[in-house]
Design an enzyme around this catalytic site. Structure first.
Site, PDB file in Angstrom:
ATOM      1  N   GLY A  14      49.166  42.216  40.082  1.00 38.95           N
ATOM      2  CA  GLY A  14      48.240  41.640  41.043  1.00 38.95           C
ATOM      3  C   GLY A  14      48.638  41.861  42.486  1.00 38.95           C
ATOM      4  O   GLY A  14      48.435  40.993  43.328  1.00 38.95           O
ATOM      5  N   SER A  15      49.177  43.059  42.796  1.00 42.49           N
ATOM      6  CA  SER A  15      49.560  43.281  44.198  1.00 42.49           C
ATOM      7  C   SER A  15      48.325  43.287  45.096  1.00 42.49           C
ATOM      8  O   SER A  15      48.397  42.865  46.252  1.00 42.49           O
ATOM      9  CB  SER A  15      50.380  44.560  44.353  1.00 42.49           C
ATOM     10  OG  SER A  15      49.591  45.703  44.175  1.00 42.49           O
ATOM     11  N   ASN A  16      47.190  43.735  44.576  1.00 39.49           N
ATOM     12  CA  ASN A  16      45.958  43.672  45.383  1.00 39.49           C
ATOM     13  C   ASN A  16      45.531  42.227  45.618  1.00 39.49           C
ATOM     14  O   ASN A  16      45.071  41.882  46.705  1.00 39.49           O
ATOM     15  CB  ASN A  16      44.837  44.459  44.708  1.00 39.49           C
ATOM     16  CG  ASN A  16      44.887  45.927  45.064  1.00 39.49           C
ATOM     17  OD1 ASN A  16      44.567  46.311  46.186  1.00 39.49           O
ATOM     18  ND2 ASN A  16      45.343  46.750  44.138  1.00 39.49           N
ATOM     19  N   LYS A  93      39.710  45.287  31.563  1.00 42.17           N
ATOM     20  CA  LYS A  93      38.769  44.851  30.545  1.00 42.17           C
ATOM     21  C   LYS A  93      37.386  45.123  31.101  1.00 42.17           C
ATOM     22  O   LYS A  93      37.145  44.911  32.289  1.00 42.17           O
ATOM     23  CB  LYS A  93      38.990  43.339  30.383  1.00 42.17           C
ATOM     24  CG  LYS A  93      38.475  42.705  29.170  1.00 42.17           C
ATOM     25  CD  LYS A  93      39.447  42.643  28.053  1.00 42.17           C
ATOM     26  CE  LYS A  93      38.657  42.240  26.827  1.00 42.17           C
ATOM     27  NZ  LYS A  93      39.005  42.871  25.637  1.00 42.17           N
ATOM     28  N   ILE A  95      33.627  44.458  31.980  1.00 42.15           N
ATOM     29  CA  ILE A  95      32.897  43.219  32.265  1.00 42.15           C
ATOM     30  C   ILE A  95      31.649  43.169  31.386  1.00 42.15           C
ATOM     31  O   ILE A  95      30.873  44.126  31.335  1.00 42.15           O
ATOM     32  CB  ILE A  95      32.509  43.167  33.765  1.00 42.15           C
ATOM     33  CG1 ILE A  95      33.769  43.149  34.632  1.00 42.15           C
ATOM     34  CG2 ILE A  95      31.634  41.960  34.075  1.00 42.15           C
ATOM     35  CD1 ILE A  95      34.660  41.940  34.425  1.00 42.15           C
ATOM     36  N   ASN A 109      35.043  46.352  42.432  1.00 36.62           N
ATOM     37  CA  ASN A 109      36.268  46.865  41.818  1.00 36.62           C
ATOM     38  C   ASN A 109      36.950  47.826  42.789  1.00 36.62           C
ATOM     39  O   ASN A 109      36.305  48.392  43.662  1.00 36.62           O
ATOM     40  CB  ASN A 109      35.905  47.609  40.527  1.00 36.62           C
ATOM     41  CG  ASN A 109      37.128  48.145  39.809  1.00 36.62           C
ATOM     42  OD1 ASN A 109      38.140  47.452  39.670  1.00 36.62           O
ATOM     43  ND2 ASN A 109      37.066  49.396  39.356  1.00 36.62           N
ATOM     44  N   HIS A 111      39.374  51.316  42.832  1.00 39.16           N
ATOM     45  CA  HIS A 111      39.851  52.423  41.989  1.00 39.16           C
ATOM     46  C   HIS A 111      40.781  53.299  42.829  1.00 39.16           C
ATOM     47  O   HIS A 111      40.468  53.603  43.981  1.00 39.16           O
ATOM     48  CB  HIS A 111      38.648  53.237  41.488  1.00 39.16           C
ATOM     49  CG  HIS A 111      39.056  54.337  40.567  1.00 39.16           C
ATOM     50  ND1 HIS A 111      39.400  54.106  39.256  1.00 39.16           N
ATOM     51  CD2 HIS A 111      39.206  55.672  40.782  1.00 39.16           C
ATOM     52  CE1 HIS A 111      39.740  55.258  38.693  1.00 39.16           C
ATOM     53  NE2 HIS A 111      39.628  56.220  39.593  1.00 39.16           N
ATOM     54  N   ASP A 152      33.782  52.838  36.470  1.00 44.78           N
ATOM     55  CA  ASP A 152      33.975  53.490  37.781  1.00 44.78           C
ATOM     56  C   ASP A 152      32.703  54.156  38.294  1.00 44.78           C
ATOM     57  O   ASP A 152      32.740  55.275  38.820  1.00 44.78           O
ATOM     58  CB  ASP A 152      35.100  54.547  37.695  1.00 44.78           C
ATOM     59  CG  ASP A 152      36.406  53.943  37.224  1.00 44.78           C
ATOM     60  OD1 ASP A 152      36.672  52.774  37.556  1.00 44.78           O
ATOM     61  OD2 ASP A 152      37.161  54.646  36.531  1.00 44.78           O
ATOM     62  N   GLU A 181      45.183  50.718  49.322  1.00 41.06           N
ATOM     63  CA  GLU A 181      44.368  49.690  48.654  1.00 41.06           C
ATOM     64  C   GLU A 181      44.562  48.343  49.346  1.00 41.06           C
ATOM     65  O   GLU A 181      43.600  47.646  49.659  1.00 41.06           O
ATOM     66  CB  GLU A 181      44.766  49.567  47.179  1.00 41.06           C
ATOM     67  CG  GLU A 181      44.463  50.809  46.362  1.00 41.06           C
ATOM     68  CD  GLU A 181      44.736  50.601  44.875  1.00 41.06           C
ATOM     69  OE1 GLU A 181      44.481  49.502  44.364  1.00 41.06           O
ATOM     70  OE2 GLU A 181      45.216  51.549  44.227  1.00 41.06           O
TER      71      GLU A 181
HETATM   72  C1  GRF Z   1      45.326  49.400  41.390  1.00 41.88           C
HETATM   73  O1  GRF Z   1      45.810  50.690  41.539  1.00 41.88           O
HETATM   74  C2  GRF Z   1      43.818  49.418  41.341  1.00 41.88           C
HETATM   75  O2  GRF Z   1      43.256  50.474  42.047  1.00 41.88           O
HETATM   76  C3  GRF Z   1      43.519  49.583  39.881  1.00 41.88           C
HETATM   77  O3  GRF Z   1      44.526  48.856  39.225  1.00 41.88           O
HETATM   78  C4  GRF Z   1      45.686  48.779  40.050  1.00 41.88           C
HETATM   79  C5  GRF Z   1      46.052  47.327  40.155  1.00 41.88           C
HETATM   80  O4  GRF Z   1      47.257  47.128  40.775  1.00 41.88           O
HETATM   81  N1  GRF Z   1      42.185  49.168  39.561  1.00 41.88           N
HETATM   82  P1  GRF Z   1      47.749  45.683  41.146  1.00 41.88           P
HETATM   83  O5  GRF Z   1      47.829  44.848  39.858  1.00 41.88           O
HETATM   84  O6  GRF Z   1      46.792  45.083  42.120  1.00 41.88           O
HETATM   85  O7  GRF Z   1      49.116  45.881  41.723  1.00 41.88           O
END
Ligand code: GRF
Length: 197
Positions: A14-16, A93, A95, A109, A111, A152, A181
């Site tokens: 979950g780094s994003n 997963k 949706i 999302n 990508h 995607d 990202e």
């Molecule tokens: C990211 O590269 C995102 O583009 C993809 O999954 C990865 C998730 O990374 N959909 P994180 O768990 O947010 O670190």
């Protein structure tokens, strides 16, 4: 609709999600996180949520006998937390249609490539970056898009290019793409915040 309330769905570290949360606490993103849902009990994102007092739930399809019950559980969790934008952040997963119908044009999302290149079923994580390197692409990047029933595929909201270097490995490329990202996802969310205010 006044306040933008996010429901973040994530399967991994979950780094994003963390980057979005930081942008919110830094005052750069005009939203709040209503709930975090993961399909993996041990996901780092759930640990992060607990440490930061964000409501978080493990909801997985194997907890239910019917897939429709799983969809209903996710849907109920989102609505109980007044979510009006669903943010997929590494959610592994598909949706379900009921959620797609309820949150039309309200599920996004991210990508790790420039769609429509290097996307589709099986194109996730290191597979994406390996395919970019194998193809010899000189530019890759990130795409934030609406989610529709195809992998995607939905309408593109934002993209950012990332240069592929001569000596890049999957690791070095994925690190640079992930940084892009983190710098970009919250900006796409702000587009919705501007629209709802
Ligand atoms: C990211 O590269 C995102 O583009 C993809 O999954 C990865 C998730 O990374 N959909 P994180 O768990 O947010 O670190």
């Amino acid at each position: 609709m006044s306040k933008l309330i996010l429901g973040i769905l994530a399967s991994g570290s979950g780094s994003n999600c963390r980057a979005i949360h930081k942008a919110i606490t830094d005052g750069l993103c005009k939203a709040q996180i209503g709930v975090i849902i993961s399909n993996h009990a041990e996901a780092g994102v759930l640990q992060y949520a607990r440490e930061n007092h964000i409501p978080a739930f493990h909801i997985a399809s194997d907890q239910f006998s019917e897939i429709s019950e799983f969809h209903t559980a996710v849907e109920n969790c989102l609505s109980q937390h007044q979510v009006n934008l669903v943010v997929l952040a590494g959610y592994m997963k598909k949706i379900g249609k009921p959620i797609l119908d309820i949150y039309q044009n309200r599920i996004i999302n991210i990508h790790p490539a420039l769609l429509p290149a290097f996307g589709g079923k099986g194109m996730y994580g290191h597979h994406v970056h390996q395919a970019v390197l194998d193809y010899g692409a000189k530019i890759t990047g990130i795409t934030i898009h609406f989610v529709d029933p195809e992998y995607d595929h939905g309408k593109i909201i934002l993209q950012k290019a990332v240069e592929v270097m001569e000596n890049d490995t999957v690791e070095s490329l994925s690190t640079r793409v992930l940084k892009a990202e983190h710098e970009t996802y919250y900006k796409a969310i702000n587009l919705f915040a501007n629209e709802t205010n």
